[in-house]
Design a protein around this motif. Sequence first.
Motif, PDB file in Angstrom:
ATOM      1  N   ALA A   1      23.757  38.594  42.387  1.00 47.34           N
ATOM      2  CA  ALA A   1      24.453  39.698  43.043  1.00 47.34           C
ATOM      3  C   ALA A   1      25.052  39.241  44.363  1.00 47.34           C
TER       4      ALA A   1
ATOM      5  N   GLY B   1      30.291  47.049  47.880  1.00 45.77           N
ATOM      6  CA  GLY B   1      30.245  46.943  46.433  1.00 45.77           C
ATOM      7  C   GLY B   1      29.356  45.770  46.097  1.00 45.77           C
ATOM      8  N   VAL B   2      28.952  45.690  44.856  1.00 45.37           N
ATOM      9  CA  VAL B   2      28.105  44.583  44.426  1.00 45.37           C
ATOM     10  C   VAL B   2      28.715  43.968  43.179  1.00 45.37           C
ATOM     11  N   ARG B   3      28.857  42.668  43.217  1.00 48.78           N
ATOM     12  CA  ARG B   3      29.412  41.935  42.082  1.00 48.78           C
ATOM     13  C   ARG B   3      28.314  41.043  41.514  1.00 48.78           C
TER      14      ARG B   3
ATOM     15  N   ALA C   1      22.902  44.246  40.446  1.00 42.78           N
ATOM     16  CA  ALA C   1      22.709  45.639  40.826  1.00 42.78           C
ATOM     17  C   ALA C   1      22.463  45.741  42.330  1.00 42.78           C
ATOM     18  N   PRO C   2      22.921  46.834  42.962  1.00 42.53           N
ATOM     19  CA  PRO C   2      22.680  47.000  44.398  1.00 42.53           C
ATOM     20  C   PRO C   2      21.199  46.905  44.772  1.00 42.53           C
TER      21      PRO C   2
ATOM     22  N   ASP D   1      19.266  55.275  43.793  1.00 38.08           N
ATOM     23  CA  ASP D   1      18.517  54.528  42.786  1.00 38.08           C
ATOM     24  C   ASP D   1      17.307  53.838  43.408  1.00 38.08           C
TER      25      ASP D   1
ATOM     26  N   GLY E   1      24.409  53.554  42.028  1.00 39.31           N
ATOM     27  CA  GLY E   1      25.546  53.181  41.190  1.00 39.31           C
ATOM     28  C   GLY E   1      25.920  51.734  41.394  1.00 39.31           C
ATOM     29  N   ASP E   2      27.149  51.508  41.834  1.00 37.67           N
ATOM     30  CA  ASP E   2      27.609  50.139  42.105  1.00 37.67           C
ATOM     31  C   ASP E   2      27.810  49.890  43.593  1.00 37.67           C
ATOM     32  N   ARG E   3      27.127  50.677  44.435  1.00 30.96           N
ATOM     33  CA  ARG E   3      27.292  50.576  45.890  1.00 30.96           C
ATOM     34  C   ARG E   3      25.947  50.338  46.594  1.00 30.96           C
TER      35      ARG E   3
END
Length: 161
Positions: free
Chosen positions: A36, A93-95, A98-99, A113, A131-133
């Motif tokens: 990540a 954001g996370v690439r 998961a955050p 989460d 989510g994705d943040r």
Amino acid sequence: MRAVPALVVLLLVAGCAVSVPGRAVPEPAPAAPTTAVLVSDVLPDECLLDAEGFALLLEAPVAPPANGGDPPSCATATTRGTPRGLAAINVYGVRGGAPADLLRSGRPLEVGDAAVVVDTAGGPTLQVATGDRLVTIAVADREPDDARWVEAGRRAVAALG
């Protein structure tokens, strides 16, 4: 008299060379690697809390939060009290993961989460994975209680949509 310090040094050096029988201390297991990566500046406006939300967190009236522009950021300060409380929000954001994989060790809270409050050099910081943040809310010169952190975190998550 000079023989005494030399004897002490000799005993200390000799003591360092003697091994002590017993069990070896195991090496700590390496942390699981994560792929990540944080990506900054994912929102044009990172003000996920309004003045009311920041005031609840800092327990004092605040100046209207300002989006910093380029790069995006959001910050405010209390309008009264000494020392002045400061707060700032960053959204990442996370690439490649998961955050929640990027949360530091800290005091867990039930927000998004996953969430933790960590101590940093600048002051306590809430990290919320959702989510994705990954959202961070940093505070200086104040120590919000967990209820205030949770409320700020929930408002920030709700503002993400």
